[in-house]
Design a protein around this motif. Structure first.
Motif, PDB file in Angstrom:
ATOM      1  N   ASP A  26       0.835  -1.198   0.000  1.00  0.00           N
ATOM      2  CA  ASP A  26       0.000   0.000   0.000  1.00  0.00           C
ATOM      3  C   ASP A  26       0.870   1.248   0.000  1.00  0.00           C
ATOM      4  O   ASP A  26       1.948   1.292   0.593  1.00  0.00           O
ATOM      5  CB  ASP A  26      -0.895  -0.009   1.244  1.00  0.00           C
ATOM      6  CG  ASP A  26      -1.902   1.098   1.217  1.00  0.00           C
ATOM      7  OD1 ASP A  26      -2.935   0.932   0.558  1.00  0.00           O
ATOM      8  OD2 ASP A  26      -1.650   2.131   1.852  1.00  0.00           O
ATOM      9  N   LEU A  42       3.641  -2.053   5.081  1.00  0.00           N
ATOM     10  CA  LEU A  42       2.651  -2.292   6.119  1.00  0.00           C
ATOM     11  C   LEU A  42       3.185  -3.270   7.144  1.00  0.00           C
ATOM     12  O   LEU A  42       4.050  -4.089   6.858  1.00  0.00           O
ATOM     13  CB  LEU A  42       1.358  -2.849   5.501  1.00  0.00           C
ATOM     14  CG  LEU A  42       0.638  -1.941   4.511  1.00  0.00           C
ATOM     15  CD1 LEU A  42      -0.513  -2.694   3.861  1.00  0.00           C
ATOM     16  CD2 LEU A  42       0.139  -0.673   5.193  1.00  0.00           C
ATOM     17  N   GLU A  69       4.626  -8.047   1.331  1.00  0.00           N
ATOM     18  CA  GLU A  69       4.497  -7.356   2.616  1.00  0.00           C
ATOM     19  C   GLU A  69       4.929  -8.271   3.760  1.00  0.00           C
ATOM     20  O   GLU A  69       4.104  -8.837   4.475  1.00  0.00           O
ATOM     21  CB  GLU A  69       3.036  -6.923   2.833  1.00  0.00           C
ATOM     22  CG  GLU A  69       2.596  -5.745   1.986  1.00  0.00           C
ATOM     23  CD  GLU A  69       3.237  -4.428   2.412  1.00  0.00           C
ATOM     24  OE1 GLU A  69       3.885  -4.394   3.485  1.00  0.00           O
ATOM     25  OE2 GLU A  69       3.098  -3.449   1.672  1.00  0.00           O
ATOM     26  N   VAL A  72       3.467  -8.169   7.594  1.00  0.00           N
ATOM     27  CA  VAL A  72       2.084  -8.474   7.958  1.00  0.00           C
ATOM     28  C   VAL A  72       1.926  -9.964   8.205  1.00  0.00           C
ATOM     29  O   VAL A  72       2.448 -10.784   7.452  1.00  0.00           O
ATOM     30  CB  VAL A  72       1.110  -8.017   6.853  1.00  0.00           C
ATOM     31  CG1 VAL A  72      -0.331  -8.372   7.220  1.00  0.00           C
ATOM     32  CG2 VAL A  72       1.242  -6.518   6.632  1.00  0.00           C
ATOM     33  N   ASN A 315      -4.712   1.204   9.954  1.00  0.00           N
ATOM     34  CA  ASN A 315      -3.717   0.231   9.511  1.00  0.00           C
ATOM     35  C   ASN A 315      -4.363  -1.092   9.113  1.00  0.00           C
ATOM     36  O   ASN A 315      -4.029  -1.681   8.081  1.00  0.00           O
ATOM     37  CB  ASN A 315      -2.685   0.001  10.619  1.00  0.00           C
ATOM     38  CG  ASN A 315      -1.547  -0.896  10.164  1.00  0.00           C
ATOM     39  OD1 ASN A 315      -0.835  -0.594   9.209  1.00  0.00           O
ATOM     40  ND2 ASN A 315      -1.383  -2.019  10.862  1.00  0.00           N
ATOM     41  N   GLU A 318      -6.123  -0.740   5.775  1.00  0.00           N
ATOM     42  CA  GLU A 318      -5.199  -0.723   4.644  1.00  0.00           C
ATOM     43  C   GLU A 318      -4.659  -2.118   4.354  1.00  0.00           C
ATOM     44  O   GLU A 318      -4.484  -2.505   3.186  1.00  0.00           O
ATOM     45  CB  GLU A 318      -4.042   0.239   4.923  1.00  0.00           C
ATOM     46  CG  GLU A 318      -4.447   1.700   5.035  1.00  0.00           C
ATOM     47  CD  GLU A 318      -5.246   2.169   3.834  1.00  0.00           C
ATOM     48  OE1 GLU A 318      -4.943   1.727   2.705  1.00  0.00           O
ATOM     49  OE2 GLU A 318      -6.176   2.957   4.016  1.00  0.00           O
ATOM     50  N   MET A 319      -4.400  -2.901   5.410  1.00  0.00           N
ATOM     51  CA  MET A 319      -3.930  -4.271   5.200  1.00  0.00           C
ATOM     52  C   MET A 319      -5.004  -5.105   4.509  1.00  0.00           C
ATOM     53  O   MET A 319      -4.710  -5.877   3.584  1.00  0.00           O
ATOM     54  CB  MET A 319      -3.527  -4.902   6.534  1.00  0.00           C
ATOM     55  CG  MET A 319      -2.254  -4.326   7.142  1.00  0.00           C
ATOM     56  SD  MET A 319      -1.627  -5.283   8.545  1.00  0.00           S
ATOM     57  CE  MET A 319      -2.924  -5.014   9.770  1.00  0.00           C
TER      58      MET A 319
END
Length: 364
Positions: A26, A42, A69, A72, A315, A318-319
């Motif tokens: 993102d 992220l 990512e 995450v 957050n 967005e994930m």
């Protein structure tokens, strides 16, 4: 197919699979540039729960997305569709998953509990297959009526005259049939029982459709697709309904099922894809895949994801957006699905679904 083999072998246990995974590159403004490879921006945890049906591909998606990512972590609990719906409505997970779409009543309950609308969208299609313990039965032809009679214990032996009539070129064994079903709240059960209810009036009146069914005595239960697969593999004469990915991975024989045009269709990926393309999908994304003809396999199901328009911190939102946008736009995600025996969505449907993904946290 890689690291989910041990998951299938677990059998009737309820796997809790934690993935060191990605949820999209993102760019910080909610656009979810998940297809990039910049090492990720992220960091955090996402939790999901629900259907066992997509668990193999969910595992692979998350593992491969970790390259995008790595900060995450996704924890997906493969507990069955009923549990996924319940945990979504209770807001104990970030996203739910089910092979049954949310009804208007479910959506009203979710909105009342959360204070904003729930959002649902499909992500994958797959066949629910009738699998056998005996490899010699691969390709055995069944109809909705004979499947219903097997589970109602009207047909109890493989050499029953009705089965012999459907399979004149097959040497059917003098073997008692052990029907295996899901013992948990299951979207696979919903797809299976909805198909039988649509095709067989006696089944509709006696058993109906749902994520749980009051099964006839003489049938055997298994927890999750994993548990049903294990019961089939362990019991001579067993027959059960499972997600095709589990049947393929464990090497089980599968039935050909007669569709609406009278064609006996083996559950290949191509047959699943044709069935999904014949489905009419409304803007609500509340749909079943019924009355499939042509070369389409008639017991084809869908996996839905459930999220909310509010209540996430920035957050987490967005994930979620980045992860599901990656699933929808990445060629790698489609390739993994195909490898595991699932049918990805077409480009037009994916565009419609991406609009749903953008609704995540839109009312915060």
């Amino acid at each position: 197919m890689r690291n989910w083999r041990s998951l299938v072998a677990v059998g009737a246990t309820l796997p809790v699979v934690a993935f060191a995974a990605a949820c999209g590159g993102d760019n910080g403004n909610g656009e979810g540039g998940a297809t990039g490879g910049n090492g990720g921006s992220l960091s955090g945890n996402l939790t999901g729960a629900g259907a066992t049906f997509p668990n193999p591909v969910f595992q692979e998606w998350a593992a491969d997305f970790g390259a995008v990512e790595p900060g995450v972590r996704i924890n997906y609990q493969s507990i069955g569709s009923g549990g996924g719906i319940e945990q979504f409505i209770r807001s104990t997970v970030d996203f739910g998953s089910s092979e049954r779409y949310l009804s208007d009543e479910d959506l009203e309950e979710a909105a009342s509990a959360r204070g904003c609308e729930g959002v649902q969208f499909p992500v994958i299609f797959g066949s629910v297959v009738i699998a056998f313990n005996d490899p010699e039965l691969d390709g055995m032809v069944l109809t909705a009526d004979t499947i219903a009679k097997i589970y109602d214990r009207q047909i109890t032996n493989f050499n029953d005259p009705e089965l012999q009539e459907l399979n004149p070129d097959m040497d059917l064994p003098d073997q008692d049939i052990i029907p295996v079903h899901r013992s948990d709240g299951s979207g696979t059960t919903y797809v299976f029982s909805h198909y039988l209810s649509t095709e067989n009036d006696e089944w509709a009146d006696k058993y109906g459709e749902g994520t749980e069914v009051q099964w006839a005595s003489g049938t055997v239960g298994g927890q999750g697709n994993e548990g049903v697969s294990a019961q089939i593999n362990q019991n001579r004469g067993a027959l059960g309904y499972v997600n095709q990915a589990y049947a393929i991975e464990t090497g089980m024989a599968q039935a050909s099922v007669v569709n609406a045009d009278g064609e006996a269709i083996y559950p290949t990926l191509e047959a699943t894809t044709e069935a999904s393309e014949l489905a009419e999908i409304p803007d609500s994304f509340q749909f079943d895949i019924d009355n499939i003809g042509g070369e389409g396999y008639p017991i084809t199901g869908t996996n839905w994801i459930f999220v909310y328009e509010c209540g996430y911190d920035d957050n987490t939102a967005e994930m979620l957006k980045a992860y599901w946008n990656w699933v929808l736009t990445s060629d790698e995600a489609d390739e993994l699905a195909l490898e595991l025996g699932y049918a990805p969505m077409g480009a037009e449907l994916k565009e419609r679904v991406q609009a749903q993904v953008e609704r995540i946290n839109s009312q915060n």
